[in-house]
Design an enzyme around this catalytic site. Structure first.
Site, short mmCIF file in Angstrom:
data_model
loop_
_atom_site.label_atom_id
_atom_site.label_comp_id
_atom_site.label_asym_id
_atom_site.label_seq_id
_atom_site.Cartn_x
_atom_site.Cartn_y
_atom_site.Cartn_z
N TYR A 1 -11.72 -15.48 3.12
CA TYR A 1 -10.60 -14.22 3.53
C TYR A 1 -10.30 -13.96 4.98
O TYR A 1 -11.16 -14.15 5.41
CB TYR A 1 -11.10 -12.90 2.79
CG TYR A 1 -10.65 -11.71 3.14
CD1 TYR A 1 -9.09 -11.25 2.36
CD2 TYR A 1 -10.75 -10.71 4.34
CE1 TYR A 1 -8.53 -10.19 2.94
CE2 TYR A 1 -10.24 -9.85 4.53
CZ TYR A 1 -9.03 -9.60 3.93
OH TYR A 1 -8.30 -8.44 4.18
N LYS B 1 0.78 -1.25 -0.04
CA LYS B 1 0.05 0.10 0.02
C LYS B 1 0.79 1.17 0.37
O LYS B 1 0.42 2.12 -0.34
CB LYS B 1 -0.98 -0.08 1.19
CG LYS B 1 -1.68 -1.11 1.45
CD LYS B 1 -2.58 -1.62 0.06
CE LYS B 1 -3.54 -2.95 0.09
NZ LYS B 1 -2.85 -3.97 0.76
N TYR C 1 -2.45 -12.51 4.08
CA TYR C 1 -2.29 -12.24 2.72
C TYR C 1 -0.81 -13.19 2.34
O TYR C 1 -0.95 -14.28 1.62
CB TYR C 1 -1.62 -10.80 2.51
CG TYR C 1 -2.95 -9.96 2.56
CD1 TYR C 1 -3.82 -9.77 1.29
CD2 TYR C 1 -3.32 -9.19 3.63
CE1 TYR C 1 -4.75 -9.08 1.43
CE2 TYR C 1 -4.41 -8.40 3.74
CZ TYR C 1 -5.19 -8.34 2.49
OH TYR C 1 -6.51 -7.50 2.62
C1 LIG Z 1 -3.63 -5.42 0.50
C2 LIG Z 1 -2.59 -6.75 0.56
C3 LIG Z 1 -2.40 -7.51 -0.36
C4 LIG Z 1 -3.17 -7.43 -1.61
O1 LIG Z 1 -2.88 -6.47 -2.51
P1 LIG Z 1 -3.92 -5.84 -3.67
O2 LIG Z 1 -3.32 -4.65 -4.28
O3 LIG Z 1 -5.04 -5.34 -2.55
O4 LIG Z 1 -4.37 -6.90 -4.52
C5 LIG Z 1 -1.33 -8.40 -0.45
N1 LIG Z 1 -0.46 -8.61 0.83
C6 LIG Z 1 -0.70 -7.66 1.61
C7 LIG Z 1 0.05 -7.73 3.03
C8 LIG Z 1 -1.73 -6.41 1.61
O5 LIG Z 1 -1.81 -5.62 2.78
#
Ligand SMILES: *Cc1c(COP(=O)(O)O)cnc(C)c1O
Length: 338
Positions: free
Chosen positions: A263, A49, A289
């Site tokens: 999720y 992000k 993630y």
């Molecule tokens: C948000 C996030 C993702 C996913 O990325 P997107 O751009 O939303 O597809 C992957 N890993 C982490 C740690 C995240 O915070």
């Protein structure tokens, strides 16, 4: 591709490192696994992000905003990093939190929820799972306007065309790094959620003629639902840049086998991946993630999708702050996470 006409703030020093993982490669029995450390980007602590926010904050500041409004799940890395960017720029920040798992947002919880309080979020509105998040954020923006502020709404995950420019920049950074290293890669494994990361890389790879196959690992959807999202994001980014390329359907590939049962809900392959990376390379993955995304890399390697001699690059997108909210799960026997 020329990104210079888009206002950008910088939150990291230089490119994120690319490292070879010798112990993990040995434990896995091949392929040769490399990692690009986007978990080492700036912003308390950073992750994927951070790259999107460099362009989103450039836009917000150009428009004179004084309050950011964004949304996410209770343990949202995106919310934490957006708040960190707001703090750095002297802006206020409000969240709309979607409780996809009922009762999962608690004011005094640990992990990212703790960080929201420490970094000083201005206001949190909690809405039930399945709510219209755009509407809920617009309502918060109205409240900001009513009290004389200038809101700037950032969509979930920062995944619109402007945010996606961050991963076009990442594609260009990667191209330079591999050239300097004299190292080619056979696959690039990336997480695929709100799709700014995967879509930005698809756009950046097409626009810069980078031919490394992108392997997306879905964190919340199967390919039939995920691929159209990624395709749409990649096209929106190329259109914003004025690059006359139509994204071919075959430029978007993802696998959906590792996000279940849901999720953010743990599974045994995630626990195995988190433990393996911690205990072979002292690299912290996260339960929501990167643990599931690395489980995808491990699973595809065991199935023979990658050849033992392949060089496979993994994108570490961050997220380890959430580990503290899952301590007993990730310390336990993987089988118990079923
Ligand atoms: C948000 C996030 C993702 C996913 O990325 P997107 O751009 O939303 O597809 C992957 N890993 C982490 C740690 C995240 O915070």
């Amino acid at each position: 591709m020329d990104l210079s006409r888009f206002p950008r703030r910088r939150y990291s020093q230089g490119p994120s490192p690319i490292e070879f993982l010798p112990n993990f490669t040995k434990a896995l029995g091949g392929p040769r696994v490399w990692i690009k450390r986007d978990d080492m980007l700036g912003l308390a602590p950073g992750g994927n992000k951070t790259r999107k926010l460099e362009f989103l904050m450039g836009d917000a500041l150009a428009k004179g905003a004084d309050t950011l409004v964004t949304c996410g799940a209770p343990q949202s890395n995106h919310c934490r990093i957006t708040l960190a960017a707001a703090v750095k720029e002297g802006l206020k920040c409000r969240f709309v939190i979607e409780e996809r798992v009922p009762g999962s947002y608690k004011f005094d919880a640990t992990g990212n929820q703790f960080m929201y309080r420490l970094l000083g979020v201005e206001a949190v509105t909690v809405v039930p799972g399945g709510s219209n998040m755009a509407e809920a954020m617009e309502k918060v923006a109205q409240e900001v306007r009513a009290s004389g502020g200038k809101p700037y709404i950032i969509p979930g995950g920062g995944s619109n065309a402007i945010g996606g420019l961050g991963y076009v920049a990442c594609a260009q950074e990667l191209q330079q790094q591999l050239l300097q290293m004299g190292q080619s890669m056979d696959h690039f494994v990336v997480g695929s959620g709100s799709s700014g990361t995967h879509g930005g890389l698809v756009a950046g790879f097409l626009g810069n003629n980078i031919q490394i196959p992108l392997v997306g690992i879905g964190v919340s959807r199967d390919p039939s639902d995920q691929n159209p999202l990624v395709h749409k994001e990649a096209q929106a980014i190329l259109d914003l840049l004025g690059v006359k390329i139509q994204v071919p359907a075959e430029a978007v590939l993802s696998f959906g086998d590792w996000w279940r049962p849901k999720y953010s809900i743990p599974n045994p392959a995630m626990v195995e991946a988190v433990q393996m990376l911690a205990r072979t390379e002292a690299i912290l993955l996260d339960p929501v993630y990167t643990g599931k995304i690395m489980a995808g890399l491990i699973g595809l390697s065991r199935k023979g999708y990658f050849k033992p001699t392949d060089n496979v690059l993994f994108l570490h997108t961050g997220g380890a702050t959430a580990l503290h909210a899952y301590e007993s799960v990730v310390l336990g026997d993987p089988a118990d996470a079923a």
